[in-house]
Scaffold this motif. Structure first.
Motif, PDB file in Angstrom:
ATOM      1  N   LYS A  74     -29.198  24.665 -27.897  1.00  0.00           N
ATOM      2  CA  LYS A  74     -27.779  24.868 -27.603  1.00  0.00           C
ATOM      3  C   LYS A  74     -27.465  26.349 -27.786  1.00  0.00           C
ATOM      4  N   VAL A  75     -27.015  26.979 -26.713  1.00  0.00           N
ATOM      5  CA  VAL A  75     -26.604  28.377 -26.767  1.00  0.00           C
ATOM      6  C   VAL A  75     -25.086  28.400 -26.653  1.00  0.00           C
ATOM      7  N   HIS A  76     -24.421  28.770 -27.720  1.00  0.00           N
ATOM      8  CA  HIS A  76     -22.968  28.670 -27.803  1.00  0.00           C
ATOM      9  C   HIS A  76     -22.265  29.698 -26.923  1.00  0.00           C
ATOM     10  N   ASN A  77     -21.040  29.390 -26.620  1.00  0.00           N
ATOM     11  CA  ASN A  77     -20.175  30.327 -25.923  1.00  0.00           C
ATOM     12  C   ASN A  77     -20.078  31.614 -26.740  1.00  0.00           C
ATOM     13  N   PRO A  78     -20.070  32.761 -26.082  1.00  0.00           N
ATOM     14  CA  PRO A  78     -19.978  34.020 -26.828  1.00  0.00           C
ATOM     15  C   PRO A  78     -18.760  34.114 -27.749  1.00  0.00           C
ATOM     16  N   ALA A  79     -17.736  33.273 -27.497  1.00  0.00           N
ATOM     17  CA  ALA A  79     -16.538  33.317 -28.339  1.00  0.00           C
ATOM     18  C   ALA A  79     -16.748  32.654 -29.695  1.00  0.00           C
ATOM     19  N   ASP A  80     -17.810  31.837 -29.826  1.00  0.00           N
ATOM     20  CA  ASP A  80     -18.051  31.121 -31.077  1.00  0.00           C
ATOM     21  C   ASP A  80     -18.774  32.023 -32.066  1.00  0.00           C
ATOM     22  N   GLY A  81     -18.139  32.240 -33.219  1.00  0.00           N
ATOM     23  CA  GLY A  81     -18.734  33.088 -34.244  1.00  0.00           C
ATOM     24  C   GLY A  81     -19.522  32.300 -35.264  1.00  0.00           C
ATOM     25  N   ALA A  82     -20.004  33.012 -36.268  1.00  0.00           N
ATOM     26  CA  ALA A  82     -20.848  32.393 -37.292  1.00  0.00           C
ATOM     27  C   ALA A  82     -20.095  31.331 -38.074  1.00  0.00           C
ATOM     28  N   ASP A  86     -21.318  27.559 -38.803  1.00  0.00           N
ATOM     29  CA  ASP A  86     -21.482  27.137 -40.191  1.00  0.00           C
ATOM     30  C   ASP A  86     -20.693  25.855 -40.465  1.00  0.00           C
ATOM     31  N   LEU A  87     -19.511  25.739 -39.890  1.00  0.00           N
ATOM     32  CA  LEU A  87     -18.730  24.506 -40.034  1.00  0.00           C
ATOM     33  C   LEU A  87     -19.504  23.317 -39.482  1.00  0.00           C
ATOM     34  N   GLN A  88     -20.029  23.462 -38.270  1.00  0.00           N
ATOM     35  CA  GLN A  88     -20.747  22.358 -37.654  1.00  0.00           C
ATOM     36  C   GLN A  88     -22.055  22.058 -38.384  1.00  0.00           C
ATOM     37  N   TYR A  89     -22.777  23.101 -38.752  1.00  0.00           N
ATOM     38  CA  TYR A  89     -24.033  22.902 -39.460  1.00  0.00           C
ATOM     39  C   TYR A  89     -23.796  22.189 -40.795  1.00  0.00           C
ATOM     40  N   SER A  90     -22.810  22.633 -41.524  1.00  0.00           N
ATOM     41  CA  SER A  90     -22.527  22.045 -42.833  1.00  0.00           C
ATOM     42  C   SER A  90     -22.108  20.590 -42.706  1.00  0.00           C
ATOM     43  N   SER A 116     -29.779  29.790 -36.937  1.00  0.00           N
ATOM     44  CA  SER A 116     -29.566  30.193 -35.558  1.00  0.00           C
ATOM     45  C   SER A 116     -30.100  31.598 -35.347  1.00  0.00           C
ATOM     46  N   VAL A 117     -30.169  31.968 -34.092  1.00  0.00           N
ATOM     47  CA  VAL A 117     -30.563  33.331 -33.745  1.00  0.00           C
ATOM     48  C   VAL A 117     -29.576  33.872 -32.725  1.00  0.00           C
ATOM     49  N   ALA A 118     -29.455  35.179 -32.675  1.00  0.00           N
ATOM     50  CA  ALA A 118     -28.599  35.821 -31.681  1.00  0.00           C
ATOM     51  C   ALA A 118     -29.406  36.048 -30.416  1.00  0.00           C
ATOM     52  N   SER A 127     -24.790  35.681 -27.779  1.00  0.00           N
ATOM     53  CA  SER A 127     -24.425  34.314 -28.147  1.00  0.00           C
ATOM     54  C   SER A 127     -25.335  33.835 -29.260  1.00  0.00           C
ATOM     55  N   LEU A 128     -24.831  32.916 -30.047  1.00  0.00           N
ATOM     56  CA  LEU A 128     -25.637  32.299 -31.092  1.00  0.00           C
ATOM     57  C   LEU A 128     -26.284  31.030 -30.530  1.00  0.00           C
ATOM     58  N   GLY A 129     -27.563  30.876 -30.785  1.00  0.00           N
ATOM     59  CA  GLY A 129     -28.268  29.699 -30.311  1.00  0.00           C
ATOM     60  C   GLY A 129     -28.988  29.011 -31.450  1.00  0.00           C
ATOM     61  N   TRP A 130     -29.081  27.688 -31.365  1.00  0.00           N
ATOM     62  CA  TRP A 130     -29.852  26.950 -32.344  1.00  0.00           C
ATOM     63  C   TRP A 130     -30.533  25.754 -31.694  1.00  0.00           C
ATOM     64  N   VAL A 131     -31.497  25.216 -32.390  1.00  0.00           N
ATOM     65  CA  VAL A 131     -32.243  24.067 -31.901  1.00  0.00           C
ATOM     66  C   VAL A 131     -31.871  22.852 -32.747  1.00  0.00           C
ATOM     67  N   MET A 132     -31.652  21.730 -32.055  1.00  0.00           N
ATOM     68  CA  MET A 132     -31.267  20.492 -32.738  1.00  0.00           C
ATOM     69  C   MET A 132     -32.221  19.378 -32.336  1.00  0.00           C
TER      70      MET A 132
END
Length: 773
Positions: A74-82, A86-90, A116-118, A127-132
């Motif tokens: 999942k590669v987030h919209n550039p508007a989504d910050g850390a 963190d809210l979703q991950y937590s 995540s990685v930039a 954008s911030l991306g992470w693997v789920m």
């Protein structure tokens, strides 16, 4: 709604939720190089495999097929910050820890333990991306979920809410436009809404501010998912939930808001949405019971969800030039709710919300239930050879365990239809306040007795409240014997007046081949001569019994529906009175407006009844009944017997009966019954005119009889009657049979039966008759 919500709308101007400059809907999804993504996956996660783009409106999502299994990138919209991640991950970590059975994805850490990685897109934006972890399943289509699945949906929402119960995070407190609690803050956006839609949205806003906003301050609140829509839920081939995705609309709000969102969204796009909403609620409360003040807000909050969709879409379209088109469906839903009435819907949802979720227990198959019933209830009769297994009822329709809906054209108990909101609300409110007996001074029994007497002739000035029609007739018989000191009784030849020992004596319908009681005489019903009553009187007198009472159902329902017969009943009353007996008008089946001529059948014929008994429809299914009569008969009986009934006149029962009387009057039901009944009778005669199997077609109001006969002999044909009843059942219409030979089709629906319902019945009858030729 994450595409139109998520963390967007978290800025505020002058106390109004607005879109900040980095609103995700103003920021396009990232443009990515697949080769660069594969390199990042290998470098950061050690994953190599094929990338397949999957659905995502404001983010970019890819299925990653590796030799070791599937993942989601999942590669987030550039508007989504850390803070968003963190809210979703937590939240995901918390849910998986406290409720591992709730199917949510897990976050796969990078090789060096990062979440995540930039990633840099083709246009240079980061954008911030992470693997789920990958969740198997698919999104369901509108209308695909049946009642059982919807209850499962409600349970999933409740389980998710329970899992988030102890979760806190600073970012969850940021205001978002999709928090229904904040609906009034969207009022300035009303000017952007199509003028034709503004009145409905404004009505919801006004009601919300006056009734909902203050109440929300008093109910439970926590972090909730806030977006359990079909686009965010995965199901398997059995429609069981296999995954919950998209936590972008999480927020801290009233818990009941989460249920409102889940219910409103899963039913969006369905024609039967309002009928099925209680199923979602029942599923939810089976896991998380809701407080009465919470459930009372649910209908308004669902309307608020739809209103917010209209407002947000219109405002963003005006300000930003485009928005996901979710407003048309939302407005259709809103109009449907307002057409029925939010108070009416609230009462329906209150029923489901206060039932303790009993409908969500594992439902036994029809075969299992039949076996269990036989084991504990013996050989008591069922209406069909292949029984109708019912699980719910609303208005004029009953729902089978197999999902089949049946038009109820048979049950006279639910005189206002099944689960009538006015009755439900009255009973629930009374049970939550006080429910006791008539030896304590309280308003409800007095109010009910007063209301009943107001509908009766002036000579009636006493009411005794009991629990059933059988008990009412039993009590009337006791009063008659006390007043007359006689022991003889008279009934029509196939009457039914109850199941107690005393009333069974007046119910030859159930005697079979057994001889009748020595103190009872039977007379043929209309159209036979009423001279039979005089003969019965003479027979009782010569046997030394005398005449205590004659019990008469003014419709002669069990005799085959023979009313109206005003001359017959008047002559019968005269003969009984001449012998010193009492005439008891049994209005259990004929009363409460069934005939369309008056609230009570005996009044329509001006019959000088001495006692009147009420039951069956009196509480629309809640047990309550009554005996009404003059003080000169009832007062001596009470004095001599110290009469009292523990549950007779219970407060909740009185509330139900009052709600029925109130609705009958306010909605002019009696006049409606007369008009609809006349049209139904004419249409039935037209449909059956050329069928040699049809004998007489007759009726009074919404009590209609269709005789089935052998075309050759003209004799009653119970076999054909059973076949037609079964054929209509198979076509979704329930009717019954009556008469000495069980060869008369009995049509006796709830009194809210209208022309549309009649059309369904006529079509089913016509199809059944044609199929049987």
């Amino acid at each position: 709604m994450a595409a139109a919500g998520g963390v967007n709308g978290r800025a505020r101007q002058n106390g109004v939720v607005t879109a900040p400059t980095d609103d995700p809907l103003t920021v396009s999804a990232p443009e990515l190089d697949p080769t660069a993504l594969q390199a990042a996956l290998k470098a950061s996660w050690g994953l190599e495999g094929e990338l397949t783009a999957v659905h995502g409106e404001r983010d970019r999502n890819f299925r990653v097929d590796t030799p070791d299994g599937r993942y989601l990138l999942k590669v987030h919209n550039p508007a989504d910050g850390a803070d968003v991640l963190d809210l979703q991950y937590s939240a995901l970590r918390h849910i998986r820890a406290v409720a591992p059975d709730v199917p949510v994805p897990g976050v796969v850490p990078t090789r060096d333990g990062q979440r995540s990685v930039a990633l840099t897109g083709l246009d240079g934006r980061r954008s911030l991306g992470w693997v789920m972890t990958w969740l198997e399943g698919r999104h369901c289509e509108p209308g695909e979920l049946g009642p059982e699945h919807l209850r499962g949906w409600g349970q999933t929402s409740a389980r998710l809410g329970q899992a988030l119960r102890g979760f806190v995070h600073p970012a969850a407190s940021y205001p978002i436009a999709w928090d229904i609690r904040r609906l009034p803050q969207l009022r300035p956006w009303l000017t952007a809404v199509d003028p034709a839609r503004q009145p409905a949205v404004r009505a919801v806003l006004d009601r919300f501010e006056q009734r909902v906003t203050p109440a929300l301050l008093t109910v439970r609140a926590q972090v909730v998912h806030n977006d359990l829509a079909p686009t965010n839920v995965l199901v398997d081939d059995t429609l069981t939930v296999t995954g919950v995705t998209d936590f972008g609309d999480m927020t801290h709000t009233a818990l009941i808001c989460d249920l409102a969102v889940a219910t409103a969204d899963v039913l969006s796009g369905r024609d039967d949405r309002l009928e099925l909403a209680p199923e979602v609620v029942a599923g939810y409360v089976a896991t998380t019971p809701m407080e009465p003040q919470e459930i009372a807000l649910l209908a308004d909050l669902m309307a608020g969800r739809y209103a917010a969709s209209v407002l947000i879409t219109a405002w963003r379209t005006q300000q930003l030039g485009w928005a996901p088109k979710i407003d048309d469906e939302a407005y259709d839903q809103l109009e449907a709710m307002l057409a029925v009435g939010l108070d009416v819907l609230s009462a329906r949802l209150t029923t489901a919300g206060t039932s303790g979720g009993t409908t969500t227990r594992r439902r036994r198959s029809t075969a299992e239930l039949l076996q269990a019933r036989s084991r504990v209830m013996g050989a008591q009769e069922l209406s069909y050879a292949e029984p109708v297994h019912l699980v719910a009822g609303r208005e004029l329709f009953l729902e089978g365990a197999d999902g089949q809906r049946y038009l109820d054209a048979y049950n006279n108990v639910a005189v206002l239809g099944h689960s009538h909101p006015g009755v439900v609300e009255a009973v629930c409110a009374q049970l939550a306040t006080l429910n006791t007996n008539t030896r304590y001074l309280q308003d409800a029994p007095v109010e009910l007795a007063t209301a009943l007497l107001a509908t009766l002739p002036d000579r009636f000035d006493r009411v005794l409240l009991v629990n059933s029609g059988s008990e009412a007739n039993d009590l009337a018989w006791r009063i008659a014997r006390h007043a007359t000191r006689a022991s003889g009784g008279i009934a029509t030849s196939f009457a039914y007046h109850g199941v107690t020992e005393a009333t069974f004596a007046f119910s030859p319908e159930g005697w079979g081949d057994a001889p009748g009681p020595a103190h009872i005489r039977l007379v043929d019903p209309p159209s036979a001569s009423p001279a039979g009553v005089t003969s019965a009187v003479e027979s009782l007198q010569s046997a030394g019994h005398g005449v205590a009472a004659m019990l008469v159902d003014g419709l002669f329902t069990s005799d085959g529906i023979r009313g109206p017969a005003h001359a017959w009943t008047a002559a019968a009353a005269a003969a009984v009175h001449a012998a010193g007996g009492l005439y008891v008008a049994d209005e259990v089946q004929a009363g409460h407006g069934r005939t369309g001529a008056d609230l009570w059948s005996f009044r329509a014929g001006d019959v000088p009844a001495d006692l009147v008994t009420l039951g069956k429809p009196m509480g629309n299914g809640y047990p309550v009944a009554a005996v009404c009569g003059p003080a000169e008969l009832l007062d001596p009986f009470i004095a001599d017997t110290d009469y009292f009934s523990t549950f007779g006149g219970g407060t909740a029962a009185c509330a139900a009966a009052l709600a029925v009387l109130r609705t009958l009057e306010e909605e002019h039901i009696v006049a409606r019954v007369a008009a609809v009944g006349a049209r139904l009778l004419a249409a039935l005669r037209d449909v059956t005119r050329d069928d040699p199997r049809i004998g007489d077609v007759r009726g009074w109001g919404l009590a209609v009889a269709v005789d089935l006969v052998d075309p050759v002999t003209g004799r009653p044909d119970p076999g054909t009657t059973r076949a037609i009843l079964t054929g209509m059942r198979d076509r979704g219409v329930l009717v019954g049979s009556t008469g000495p030979d069980r060869a008369t089709m009995k049509i006796r629906p709830p009194l809210l039966f209208g022309d549309d319902h009649a059309a369904l019945l006529l079509d089913a009858l016509d199809s059944t008759l044609r199929a049987g030729r």
